[in-house]
Enzyme design. Sequence first.
Site, short mmCIF file in Angstrom:
data_model
loop_
_atom_site.label_atom_id
_atom_site.label_comp_id
_atom_site.label_asym_id
_atom_site.label_seq_id
_atom_site.Cartn_x
_atom_site.Cartn_y
_atom_site.Cartn_z
CE LYS A 101 45.31 49.35 7.23
NZ LYS A 101 47.31 48.67 6.85
CD GLN B 59 49.65 47.37 8.37
OE1 GLN B 59 48.20 47.28 8.59
NE2 GLN B 59 50.44 48.37 9.47
CG ASP C 229 49.40 47.87 0.99
OD1 ASP C 229 48.95 49.40 1.61
OD2 ASP C 229 49.83 47.07 2.03
#
Length: 304
Positions: free
Chosen positions: A52, A96, A119
């Site tokens: 990412k 994460q 997200d």
Amino acid sequence: MPKILDGVAIAAAIQQEVAEEVRALASQGIRPGLAAVLVGNVAASEIYVRNKVQSCANLGIFSELITPPATVTTGEMLALVAQLNARDEIDGILIQLPLPAQVDAKALLDAVDPAKDVDGFHPMNEGRLLAGRPALAPCTPAGIIEILKRSAIPISGQHAVVVGRSDIVGKPVALLLLHENATVTICHSKTRDLGAITRQADILVAAIGRPGFITPEMVKPGATVIDVGVNRITDRAEFDRFFAGDAKREATFARRGSTLVGDVHPKAFELAGAYTPVPGGVGPLTIAMLMANTVRAAKMRRGL
Ligand SMILES: NC(=O)c1ccc[n+]([C@@H]2O[C@H](COP(=O)([O-])OP(=O)(O)OC[C@H]3O[C@@H](n4cnc5c(N)ncnc54)[C@H](OP(=O)(O)O)[C@@H]3O)[C@@H](O)[C@H]2O)c1
């Protein structure tokens, strides 16, 4: 022959569009920024986050990697999120998952400013998605819709069957398909006679987390099959069950001692009209959509 839906190529096209947007914003003095928070030393998470951060660099997005130790407390993480919420050069906050057991993941996701929730996991963004007003939609489900649209697969009026009802994949992809006017059925571990339902699917989305779970008799010939599952297999007998006679896979397995299989048995793909392979199908879209969401967040926060 079924059509292979090439997630690598579709993700590359999206990343190119994102890079163009980043250049256009740069001419206005704006540089989108992503903060990636990686707690502890989970090997798979390290690879995901590294990819990412690398994607940000490739596209001209500012990124910052923050790596609290595995012993971090919920309080310390909440303080970190508060700092990131307050920093103007940060447009997106990515935490994460999974987090260590002592950290209250829900409290943390709820603490992220919804405007920076790239997200799409904050209840505010989940609510917007439900209401058909997605601002920042979860990346993997949004990527699935991109694959279908960019491959000219009709969604409106089609029967879409989603196997899996997680907050991260199953539920949001079902909602996105509904908003695209599919007739949607959601299945899960308590569903009776699953095969009778999946066999009705024009679009079958498998998000289960069980290797090769969807077998050929569960697929309607000609259906579009989207395989979200990512399962690493290391067992020889399991390998043979899925890939016996596949020379390319055999070479990977011999070299690495493992290979990836989705939630759909490879033999089931042979019946499909089109399908996403594993690897190289849905996976690449997740990062591409994270980049797209970061740029979107940067624009929305500035009223652009
Ligand atoms: N490609 C990507 O970028 C990406 C992103 C995210 C996830 N994934 C992969 O996608 C898969 C699913 O992830 P997830 O986070 O959604 O998993 P999850 O939270 O574990 O959810 C799995 C879902 O599958 C259902 N299920 C389990 N066994 C079943 C059975 N025998 N019959 C029918 N349904 C069953 C569960 O039903 P219940 O709710 O009844 O328990 C649950 O809703 C995993 O392999 C994950 O690695 C890939």
